[in-house]
Design a protein around this motif. Structure first.
Motif, PDB file in Angstrom:
ATOM      1  N   PRO A   4       0.752  -1.151   0.042  1.00  0.00           N
ATOM      2  CA  PRO A   4       0.054  -0.004   0.055  1.00  0.00           C
ATOM      3  C   PRO A   4       0.963   1.291  -0.029  1.00  0.00           C
ATOM      4  O   PRO A   4       2.284   1.301   0.651  1.00  0.00           O
ATOM      5  CB  PRO A   4      -0.913  -0.132   1.280  1.00  0.00           C
ATOM      6  N   SER A   5       0.286   2.306  -0.508  1.00  0.00           N
ATOM      7  CA  SER A   5       1.285   3.694  -0.856  1.00  0.00           C
ATOM      8  C   SER A   5       1.254   4.373   0.743  1.00  0.00           C
ATOM      9  O   SER A   5       0.178   3.934   1.592  1.00  0.00           O
ATOM     10  CB  SER A   5       0.536   4.639  -1.724  1.00  0.00           C
ATOM     11  N   PRO A   6       2.196   4.894   1.115  1.00  0.00           N
ATOM     12  CA  PRO A   6       2.222   5.725   2.094  1.00  0.00           C
ATOM     13  C   PRO A   6       1.088   6.816   2.345  1.00  0.00           C
ATOM     14  O   PRO A   6       0.798   7.253   1.229  1.00  0.00           O
ATOM     15  CB  PRO A   6       3.750   6.304   2.420  1.00  0.00           C
ATOM     16  N   ALA A   7       0.685   6.997   3.524  1.00  0.00           N
ATOM     17  CA  ALA A   7      -0.320   8.350   3.340  1.00  0.00           C
ATOM     18  C   ALA A   7       0.028   9.469   2.745  1.00  0.00           C
ATOM     19  O   ALA A   7      -0.836  10.128   2.206  1.00  0.00           O
ATOM     20  CB  ALA A   7      -0.801   8.347   4.904  1.00  0.00           C
ATOM     21  N   THR A   8       1.407   9.478   2.797  1.00  0.00           N
ATOM     22  CA  THR A   8       1.787  11.028   2.280  1.00  0.00           C
ATOM     23  C   THR A   8       1.879  11.014   0.754  1.00  0.00           C
ATOM     24  O   THR A   8       1.666  12.059   0.197  1.00  0.00           O
ATOM     25  CB  THR A   8       3.238  11.312   3.073  1.00  0.00           C
ATOM     26  N   VAL A   9       1.844   9.929   0.260  1.00  0.00           N
ATOM     27  CA  VAL A   9       1.590   9.658  -1.152  1.00  0.00           C
ATOM     28  C   VAL A   9       0.137   9.957  -1.641  1.00  0.00           C
ATOM     29  O   VAL A   9      -0.461   8.850  -1.800  1.00  0.00           O
ATOM     30  CB  VAL A   9       2.305   8.372  -2.005  1.00  0.00           C
ATOM     31  N   ARG A  10      -0.524  11.189  -1.699  1.00  0.00           N
ATOM     32  CA  ARG A  10      -1.562  11.271  -1.808  1.00  0.00           C
ATOM     33  C   ARG A  10      -2.300  11.079  -3.295  1.00  0.00           C
ATOM     34  O   ARG A  10      -1.592  11.238  -4.424  1.00  0.00           O
ATOM     35  CB  ARG A  10      -1.834  13.069  -1.619  1.00  0.00           C
ATOM     36  N   ARG A  11      -3.339  10.575  -3.391  1.00  0.00           N
ATOM     37  CA  ARG A  11      -4.156  10.283  -4.712  1.00  0.00           C
ATOM     38  C   ARG A  11      -4.366  11.456  -5.500  1.00  0.00           C
ATOM     39  O   ARG A  11      -4.818  12.506  -5.170  1.00  0.00           O
ATOM     40  CB  ARG A  11      -5.304   9.575  -4.249  1.00  0.00           C
ATOM     41  N   ALA A  12      -3.848  11.310  -6.740  1.00  0.00           N
ATOM     42  CA  ALA A  12      -3.936  12.458  -7.740  1.00  0.00           C
ATOM     43  C   ALA A  12      -5.318  12.370  -8.246  1.00  0.00           C
ATOM     44  O   ALA A  12      -6.169  11.500  -8.261  1.00  0.00           O
ATOM     45  CB  ALA A  12      -3.126  12.305  -8.930  1.00  0.00           C
ATOM     46  N   SER A  13      -5.751  13.800  -8.769  1.00  0.00           N
ATOM     47  CA  SER A  13      -6.940  13.956  -9.340  1.00  0.00           C
ATOM     48  C   SER A  13      -7.216  13.193 -10.731  1.00  0.00           C
ATOM     49  O   SER A  13      -6.349  12.883 -11.254  1.00  0.00           O
ATOM     50  CB  SER A  13      -7.314  15.589  -9.373  1.00  0.00           C
ATOM     51  N   PRO A  14      -8.513  12.658 -10.808  1.00  0.00           N
ATOM     52  CA  PRO A  14      -8.684  12.020 -12.194  1.00  0.00           C
ATOM     53  C   PRO A  14      -8.315  12.900 -13.339  1.00  0.00           C
ATOM     54  O   PRO A  14      -7.612  12.525 -14.281  1.00  0.00           O
ATOM     55  CB  PRO A  14     -10.383  12.096 -11.864  1.00  0.00           C
ATOM     56  N   ALA A  15      -8.345  14.128 -13.367  1.00  0.00           N
ATOM     57  CA  ALA A  15      -7.915  14.880 -14.452  1.00  0.00           C
ATOM     58  C   ALA A  15      -6.579  14.815 -14.436  1.00  0.00           C
ATOM     59  O   ALA A  15      -5.944  14.760 -15.877  1.00  0.00           O
ATOM     60  CB  ALA A  15      -8.657  16.431 -14.031  1.00  0.00           C
ATOM     61  N   ARG A  16      -5.679  14.857 -13.455  1.00  0.00           N
ATOM     62  CA  ARG A  16      -4.363  14.607 -13.598  1.00  0.00           C
ATOM     63  C   ARG A  16      -3.926  13.389 -14.135  1.00  0.00           C
ATOM     64  O   ARG A  16      -3.021  13.210 -14.943  1.00  0.00           O
ATOM     65  CB  ARG A  16      -3.682  14.727 -12.240  1.00  0.00           C
ATOM     66  N   GLN A  17      -4.703  12.419 -13.802  1.00  0.00           N
ATOM     67  CA  GLN A  17      -4.451  10.868 -14.170  1.00  0.00           C
ATOM     68  C   GLN A  17      -4.707  10.853 -15.732  1.00  0.00           C
ATOM     69  O   GLN A  17      -3.807  10.275 -16.375  1.00  0.00           O
ATOM     70  CB  GLN A  17      -5.196  10.173 -13.354  1.00  0.00           C
ATOM     71  N   VAL A  18      -5.702  11.593 -16.251  1.00  0.00           N
ATOM     72  CA  VAL A  18      -6.045  11.512 -17.716  1.00  0.00           C
ATOM     73  C   VAL A  18      -4.875  12.145 -18.539  1.00  0.00           C
ATOM     74  O   VAL A  18      -4.420  11.615 -19.568  1.00  0.00           O
ATOM     75  CB  VAL A  18      -7.408  12.377 -18.063  1.00  0.00           C
ATOM     76  N   LEU A  19      -4.315  13.185 -17.989  1.00  0.00           N
ATOM     77  CA  LEU A  19      -3.345  14.102 -18.589  1.00  0.00           C
ATOM     78  C   LEU A  19      -2.138  13.284 -18.952  1.00  0.00           C
ATOM     79  O   LEU A  19      -1.367  13.062 -19.672  1.00  0.00           O
ATOM     80  CB  LEU A  19      -2.929  15.372 -18.227  1.00  0.00           C
ATOM     81  N   THR A  20      -1.788  12.464 -17.499  1.00  0.00           N
ATOM     82  CA  THR A  20      -0.652  11.582 -17.596  1.00  0.00           C
ATOM     83  C   THR A  20      -0.665  10.289 -18.439  1.00  0.00           C
ATOM     84  O   THR A  20       0.306   9.881 -18.868  1.00  0.00           O
ATOM     85  CB  THR A  20      -0.414  10.989 -16.123  1.00  0.00           C
ATOM     86  N   LEU A  21      -1.860   9.933 -18.781  1.00  0.00           N
ATOM     87  CA  LEU A  21      -2.155   8.696 -19.715  1.00  0.00           C
ATOM     88  C   LEU A  21      -1.618   9.279 -20.852  1.00  0.00           C
ATOM     89  O   LEU A  21      -0.986   8.378 -21.640  1.00  0.00           O
ATOM     90  CB  LEU A  21      -3.655   8.180 -19.659  1.00  0.00           C
ATOM     91  N   PHE A  22      -2.024  10.417 -21.486  1.00  0.00           N
ATOM     92  CA  PHE A  22      -1.557  10.940 -22.686  1.00  0.00           C
ATOM     93  C   PHE A  22      -0.056  11.134 -22.533  1.00  0.00           C
ATOM     94  O   PHE A  22       0.371  10.755 -23.727  1.00  0.00           O
ATOM     95  CB  PHE A  22      -2.292  12.550 -22.822  1.00  0.00           C
ATOM     96  N   GLY A  23       0.516  11.452 -21.737  1.00  0.00           N
ATOM     97  CA  GLY A  23       1.845  12.070 -21.746  1.00  0.00           C
ATOM     98  C   GLY A  23       2.543  10.378 -21.729  1.00  0.00           C
ATOM     99  O   GLY A  23       3.578  10.363 -22.211  1.00  0.00           O
ATOM    100  N   ASP A  24       2.038   9.708 -20.973  1.00  0.00           N
ATOM    101  CA  ASP A  24       2.959   8.159 -20.983  1.00  0.00           C
ATOM    102  C   ASP A  24       2.642   6.960 -22.032  1.00  0.00           C
ATOM    103  O   ASP A  24       3.458   6.422 -22.154  1.00  0.00           O
ATOM    104  CB  ASP A  24       2.337   7.587 -19.361  1.00  0.00           C
ATOM    105  N   TYR A  25       1.653   7.329 -22.791  1.00  0.00           N
ATOM    106  CA  TYR A  25       1.237   6.246 -23.784  1.00  0.00           C
ATOM    107  C   TYR A  25       0.873   6.952 -25.248  1.00  0.00           C
ATOM    108  O   TYR A  25       0.952   6.213 -26.111  1.00  0.00           O
ATOM    109  CB  TYR A  25       0.306   5.322 -23.434  1.00  0.00           C
ATOM    110  N   TRP A  26       0.480   8.107 -25.203  1.00  0.00           N
ATOM    111  CA  TRP A  26      -0.188   8.457 -26.427  1.00  0.00           C
ATOM    112  C   TRP A  26       0.633   9.875 -26.860  1.00  0.00           C
ATOM    113  O   TRP A  26      -0.233  10.818 -27.456  1.00  0.00           O
ATOM    114  CB  TRP A  26      -1.566   8.720 -26.399  1.00  0.00           C
ATOM    115  N   TRP A  27       1.785  10.124 -26.525  1.00  0.00           N
ATOM    116  CA  TRP A  27       2.214  11.418 -26.683  1.00  0.00           C
ATOM    117  C   TRP A  27       2.701  11.457 -28.349  1.00  0.00           C
ATOM    118  O   TRP A  27       3.424  10.632 -28.887  1.00  0.00           O
ATOM    119  CB  TRP A  27       3.584  11.801 -25.694  1.00  0.00           C
ATOM    120  N   ASP A  28       2.617  12.709 -29.020  1.00  0.00           N
ATOM    121  CA  ASP A  28       2.712  12.949 -30.277  1.00  0.00           C
ATOM    122  C   ASP A  28       2.191  12.130 -31.166  1.00  0.00           C
ATOM    123  O   ASP A  28       2.616  11.895 -32.357  1.00  0.00           O
ATOM    124  CB  ASP A  28       4.611  12.863 -30.458  1.00  0.00           C
ATOM    125  N   VAL A  29       1.062  11.280 -30.978  1.00  0.00           N
ATOM    126  CA  VAL A  29       0.340  10.609 -31.620  1.00  0.00           C
ATOM    127  C   VAL A  29      -0.861  11.524 -32.275  1.00  0.00           C
ATOM    128  O   VAL A  29      -1.717  12.028 -31.568  1.00  0.00           O
ATOM    129  CB  VAL A  29      -0.357   9.389 -31.035  1.00  0.00           C
TER     130      VAL A  29
END
Length: 289
Positions: A4-29
């Protein structure tokens, strides 16, 4: 399974997670992503379908995504503004913690005056300066060791701040701890220690489903992105001995890249379920050399 993640590693917002998916797997497509694939991928990250679709709608309204519909199928792609944000984030990811920057001993100093009655503008000005790595030495006087005085001036003028002075200069102050006391250095060290502990137990068991590697890789990236607001990259001359930035980044990148093949295949499967012809375009981000 990962710990489990430490309490201090807080959950990111869904919006941030969407943008991260684009950056991690769909960049420059150039092709847009099927919305259903995004919703399925967000499901791996623990976001329910209704919340995922609401997030896509919100990001479209904020002009970070562009939505389209062909028949019954919807797609989303990054807007020009969204792509610029991801590109800027990529530059940070590629440089932060890679090497220690040389420092010339000078500080960027920005002073501005905004009436208390214009609270929204004050908030905007402070947010933009924080994003550039500045901190307030005094109220209305912000500093950074980076050579970004011109950029800070441009950002504040663009925001509508009328009275701004910016310079690059040596600083002498009676502030206890020196100018670097404007940042919470001790707090940043605690965050690094916490993340290092997390990395020591992170990962997935051999043979685990691709969904676990996908979720763990995203979790680690989102946790690392938080350091942009925690450690502004102060030069080593201003930090305690043994500052862990480079070592923690190395360990994070090694684990993140190791999860990459399984995570990439998982993202490809989400897309293939809807638009098989687009699945080969998935390419994972790499942080290693």
């Amino acid at each position: 399974m990962s710990a489990p993640s430490p309490a201090t590693v807080r959950r990111a917002s869904p919006a941030r997670q969407v943008l991260t998916l684009f950056g991690d797997y769909w960049w420059d497509v150039p092709d847009p992503l099927p919305s259903g694939a995004l919703v399925s991928a967000l499901g791996d990250l623990g976001i329910k379908e209704a919340a995922a679709r609401a997030t896509l709608t919100r990001l479209t309204r904020l002009e970070l995504l562009v939505g389209d519909r062909v028949g019954r199928r919807t797609t989303h792609r990054l807007s020009e503004r969204g792509a610029a944000i991801i590109a800027e984030e990529a530059r940070w990811l590629d440089t932060f913690g890679q090497v220690e920057a040389q420092w010339d001993g000078l500080w960027s100093v920005v002073a501005f005056s905004i009436p208390e009655s214009r609270r929204a503008l004050r908030h905007t000005a402070r947010s933009r300066l924080k994003w550039l790595g500045y901190a307030p030495l005094y109220d209305g006087m912000w500093i950074s060791p980076r050579d970004t005085a011109d950029e800070a001036m441009a950002q504040l003028r663009d925001a509508g701040v009328g009275d701004v002075t910016a310079m690059r200069a040596r600083l002498e102050t009676t502030t206890e701890g020196g100018p670097q006391a404007a940042w919470d250095v001790a707090g940043a060290r605690e965050e690094y220690d916490c993340f290092a502990d997390d990395l020591a137990v992170a990962g997935v068991a051999p043979g685990a489903p691709g969904s676990e590697a996908f979720a763990e890789r995203s979790r680690l990236m989102l946790a690392w992105q938080r350091f942009r607001g925690i450690d502004v990259g102060l030069p080593r001359e201003l930090l305690p001995a043994g500052w862990p930035r480079l070592e923690v980044r190395r360990r994070f990148a090694e684990l993140y890249d190791g999860l990459g093949p399984a995570a990439e295949e998982r993202m490809r499967s989400h897309i293939a379920a809807i638009s098989p012809e687009l699945a080969p375009a998935v390419r994972r981000r790499r942080l290693g050399a």
